[in-house]
Scaffold this motif. Structure first.
Motif, PDB file in Angstrom:
ATOM      1  N   ILE A 198      -9.585   5.908  -4.033  1.00 20.66           N
ATOM      2  CA  ILE A 198      -8.461   6.452  -3.639  1.00 20.66           C
ATOM      3  C   ILE A 198      -8.650   7.516  -2.534  1.00 20.66           C
ATOM      4  CG2 ILE A 198      -6.526   7.727  -4.259  1.00 20.66           C
ATOM      5  CD1 ILE A 198      -6.623   6.013  -6.995  1.00 20.66           C
ATOM      6  N   LYS A 199      -9.753   8.613  -2.763  1.00 22.09           N
ATOM      7  CA  LYS A 199      -9.676   9.606  -2.033  1.00 22.09           C
ATOM      8  C   LYS A 199     -10.491   9.050  -0.793  1.00 22.09           C
ATOM      9  CE  LYS A 199     -10.111  13.266  -5.492  1.00 22.09           C
ATOM     10  NZ  LYS A 199     -11.023  14.229  -5.918  1.00 22.09           N
ATOM     11  N   GLU A 200     -11.162   8.242  -0.697  1.00 19.74           N
ATOM     12  CA  GLU A 200     -11.759   7.713   0.744  1.00 19.74           C
ATOM     13  C   GLU A 200     -10.681   6.512   1.342  1.00 19.74           C
ATOM     14  OE1 GLU A 200     -15.394   5.144  -0.226  1.00 19.74           O
ATOM     15  OE2 GLU A 200     -16.381   6.551  -0.992  1.00 19.74           O
ATOM     16  N   GLY A 201      -9.866   6.173   0.540  1.00 24.24           N
ATOM     17  CA  GLY A 201      -8.543   5.430   1.252  1.00 24.24           C
ATOM     18  C   GLY A 201      -7.806   6.659   1.985  1.00 24.24           C
ATOM     19  N   LEU A 202      -7.395   7.662   1.198  1.00 28.43           N
ATOM     20  CA  LEU A 202      -6.469   8.467   1.821  1.00 28.43           C
ATOM     21  C   LEU A 202      -7.151   8.943   3.246  1.00 28.43           C
ATOM     22  CD1 LEU A 202      -5.519  10.718  -1.273  1.00 28.43           C
ATOM     23  CD2 LEU A 202      -4.033   9.316   0.223  1.00 28.43           C
ATOM     24  N   LYS A 232       5.225   6.978   0.826  1.00 24.77           N
ATOM     25  CA  LYS A 232       4.935   5.508   1.273  1.00 24.77           C
ATOM     26  C   LYS A 232       5.195   4.537   0.269  1.00 24.77           C
ATOM     27  CE  LYS A 232       1.681   2.588   3.565  1.00 24.77           C
ATOM     28  NZ  LYS A 232       0.176   2.545   4.326  1.00 24.77           N
ATOM     29  N   VAL A 233       4.716   4.861  -0.911  1.00 26.88           N
ATOM     30  CA  VAL A 233       4.930   3.972  -2.125  1.00 26.88           C
ATOM     31  C   VAL A 233       5.940   4.228  -2.891  1.00 26.88           C
ATOM     32  CG1 VAL A 233       2.516   3.338  -1.680  1.00 26.88           C
ATOM     33  CG2 VAL A 233       3.065   5.041  -3.299  1.00 26.88           C
ATOM     34  N   ASN A 234       6.980   5.172  -2.891  1.00 26.24           N
ATOM     35  CA  ASN A 234       7.900   5.749  -3.668  1.00 26.24           C
ATOM     36  C   ASN A 234       7.571   6.217  -4.926  1.00 26.24           C
ATOM     37  OD1 ASN A 234      10.683   6.006  -3.863  1.00 26.24           O
ATOM     38  ND2 ASN A 234      10.946   3.844  -4.783  1.00 26.24           N
ATOM     39  N   LYS A 285       6.574  10.112  -6.786  1.00 26.24           N
ATOM     40  CA  LYS A 285       6.345  11.632  -6.787  1.00 26.24           C
ATOM     41  C   LYS A 285       4.757  11.992  -6.563  1.00 26.24           C
ATOM     42  CE  LYS A 285      10.633  12.354  -8.939  1.00 26.24           C
ATOM     43  NZ  LYS A 285      11.300  11.797  -9.996  1.00 26.24           N
ATOM     44  N   HIS A 286       4.451  12.765  -5.715  1.00 26.30           N
ATOM     45  CA  HIS A 286       3.100  13.276  -5.519  1.00 26.30           C
ATOM     46  C   HIS A 286       2.314  13.673  -6.741  1.00 26.30           C
ATOM     47  CE1 HIS A 286       4.299  17.513  -5.064  1.00 26.30           C
ATOM     48  NE2 HIS A 286       3.246  17.760  -5.340  1.00 26.30           N
ATOM     49  N   PRO A 287       2.978  14.421  -7.947  1.00 24.81           N
ATOM     50  CA  PRO A 287       2.250  14.530  -8.964  1.00 24.81           C
ATOM     51  C   PRO A 287       1.799  13.438  -9.818  1.00 24.81           C
ATOM     52  CG  PRO A 287       4.128  15.870  -9.023  1.00 24.81           C
ATOM     53  CD  PRO A 287       4.288  14.891  -7.923  1.00 24.81           C
ATOM     54  N   GLN A 288       2.266  12.251  -9.339  1.00 24.47           N
ATOM     55  CA  GLN A 288       2.025  10.929 -10.010  1.00 24.47           C
ATOM     56  C   GLN A 288       0.634  10.813  -9.593  1.00 24.47           C
ATOM     57  OE1 GLN A 288       5.540   9.039  -9.653  1.00 24.47           O
ATOM     58  NE2 GLN A 288       5.154   7.796 -11.244  1.00 24.47           N
ATOM     59  N   ILE A 289       0.400  10.769  -8.184  1.00 29.94           N
ATOM     60  CA  ILE A 289      -0.882  10.442  -7.501  1.00 29.94           C
ATOM     61  C   ILE A 289      -1.978  11.536  -7.662  1.00 29.94           C
ATOM     62  CG2 ILE A 289      -2.012  10.165  -5.252  1.00 29.94           C
ATOM     63  CD1 ILE A 289       0.946   9.254  -4.410  1.00 29.94           C
ATOM     64  N   ILE A 290      -1.483  12.557  -7.925  1.00 25.31           N
ATOM     65  CA  ILE A 290      -2.462  13.881  -8.303  1.00 25.31           C
ATOM     66  C   ILE A 290      -3.010  13.350  -9.845  1.00 25.31           C
ATOM     67  CG2 ILE A 290      -2.799  16.202  -8.902  1.00 25.31           C
ATOM     68  CD1 ILE A 290      -2.538  15.991  -5.975  1.00 25.31           C
ATOM     69  N   ARG A 291      -2.315  12.946 -10.574  1.00 30.36           N
ATOM     70  CA  ARG A 291      -2.682  12.770 -12.036  1.00 30.36           C
ATOM     71  C   ARG A 291      -3.742  11.592 -11.851  1.00 30.36           C
ATOM     72  NH1 ARG A 291       1.972  13.009 -14.164  1.00 30.36           N
ATOM     73  NH2 ARG A 291       2.736  11.075 -13.712  1.00 30.36           N
ATOM     74  N   VAL A 292      -3.772  10.830 -11.212  1.00 31.33           N
ATOM     75  CA  VAL A 292      -4.486   9.496 -11.101  1.00 31.33           C
ATOM     76  C   VAL A 292      -5.849   9.980 -10.430  1.00 31.33           C
ATOM     77  CG1 VAL A 292      -4.920   7.469  -9.739  1.00 31.33           C
ATOM     78  CG2 VAL A 292      -2.715   7.742 -10.689  1.00 31.33           C
ATOM     79  N   THR A 293      -5.611  10.838  -9.196  1.00 25.83           N
ATOM     80  CA  THR A 293      -6.986  11.520  -8.496  1.00 25.83           C
ATOM     81  C   THR A 293      -7.649  12.463  -9.452  1.00 25.83           C
ATOM     82  OG1 THR A 293      -5.500  13.229  -7.359  1.00 25.83           O
ATOM     83  CG2 THR A 293      -6.039  10.927  -6.057  1.00 25.83           C
ATOM     84  N   ILE A 297      -0.395   2.913  -5.806  1.00 31.12           N
ATOM     85  CA  ILE A 297      -1.469   3.804  -4.984  1.00 31.12           C
ATOM     86  C   ILE A 297      -2.322   2.757  -4.310  1.00 31.12           C
ATOM     87  CG2 ILE A 297      -3.176   5.212  -4.842  1.00 31.12           C
ATOM     88  CD1 ILE A 297      -1.584   6.367  -7.555  1.00 31.12           C
ATOM     89  N   LEU A 298      -2.917   1.883  -4.925  1.00 33.69           N
ATOM     90  CA  LEU A 298      -3.971   0.966  -4.248  1.00 33.69           C
ATOM     91  C   LEU A 298      -3.166   0.144  -3.067  1.00 33.69           C
ATOM     92  CD1 LEU A 298      -5.978  -0.121  -7.379  1.00 33.69           C
ATOM     93  CD2 LEU A 298      -6.552   1.649  -5.731  1.00 33.69           C
ATOM     94  N   ASP A 299      -2.164  -0.321  -3.326  1.00 34.24           N
ATOM     95  CA  ASP A 299      -1.158  -1.192  -2.475  1.00 34.24           C
ATOM     96  C   ASP A 299      -1.111  -0.357  -1.080  1.00 34.24           C
ATOM     97  OD1 ASP A 299      -0.225  -3.655  -1.507  1.00 34.24           O
ATOM     98  OD2 ASP A 299       1.826  -2.558  -1.660  1.00 34.24           O
ATOM     99  N   GLY A 300      -0.583   0.901  -1.461  1.00 28.98           N
ATOM    100  CA  GLY A 300      -0.321   1.866  -0.288  1.00 28.98           C
ATOM    101  C   GLY A 300      -1.537   2.357   0.550  1.00 28.98           C
ATOM    102  N   LEU A 301      -2.787   1.912  -0.093  1.00 30.64           N
ATOM    103  CA  LEU A 301      -3.883   2.383   0.764  1.00 30.64           C
ATOM    104  C   LEU A 301      -4.681   1.144   1.178  1.00 30.64           C
ATOM    105  CD1 LEU A 301      -5.410   5.146  -1.486  1.00 30.64           C
ATOM    106  CD2 LEU A 301      -4.412   5.339   0.836  1.00 30.64           C
ATOM    107  N   ASP A 302      -3.930  -0.355   1.027  1.00 31.30           N
ATOM    108  CA  ASP A 302      -4.328  -1.511   1.326  1.00 31.30           C
ATOM    109  C   ASP A 302      -5.674  -1.682   0.277  1.00 31.30           C
ATOM    110  OD1 ASP A 302      -2.680  -2.022   3.013  1.00 31.30           O
ATOM    111  OD2 ASP A 302      -3.333  -0.998   4.781  1.00 31.30           O
ATOM    112  N   LEU A 303      -5.739  -1.242  -0.699  1.00 33.75           N
ATOM    113  CA  LEU A 303      -6.792  -1.613  -1.604  1.00 33.75           C
ATOM    114  C   LEU A 303      -6.384  -2.305  -2.815  1.00 33.75           C
ATOM    115  CD1 LEU A 303      -8.150   2.186  -1.943  1.00 33.75           C
ATOM    116  CD2 LEU A 303      -9.324   0.181  -0.535  1.00 33.75           C
TER     117      LEU A 303
END
Length: 100
Positions: free
Chosen positions: A37-41, A54-56, A58-66, A79-85
């Motif tokens: 995910i970090k590389e995709g970002l 982009k993926v509708n 909240k940013h804390p949801q993405i932070i929780r994953v990262t 998240i993966l779809d938004g990064l084409d992964l």
């Protein structure tokens, strides 16, 4: 196992402590997801906030994953779809990587 290579001592963490199986079955795969995910970002030149928009999510949801905290599969897939992964499911390679 301790090996010496050009005066650099390489040790396996298991030489000095017990490593629970959970580390290999949960922590290592989570680290792979986090790094992807970090590389995709970076590749997409997106901030966490921009990806969230982009993926509708909240940013804390993405932070929780990262950060490797618990999250649901739907969040991960968005998240993966938004990064084409995408996730690839395959049989485990039962060889544990032990060198650190």
């Amino acid at each position: 196992m301790v090996s010496k290579k050009d005066d650099i001592v390489e040790m396996n963490i298991e030489d000095i402590m017990d490593v629970p199986n959970e580390y290999y079955s949960i922590s290592v795969p989570k680290l792979k997801i986090i790094n992807a995910i970090k590389e995709g970002l970076d590749k997409k030149k997106l901030s966490v906030r921009k990806l969230a928009e982009k993926v509708n999510l909240k940013h804390p949801q993405i932070i929780r994953v990262t950060n490797g905290n618990n999250y649901n599969v739907d969040t991960l897939l968005k998240i993966l779809d938004g990064l084409d992964l995408e996730i690839e499911i395959k049989p485990k390679n039962n060889k544990k990587k032990k060198s650190f």
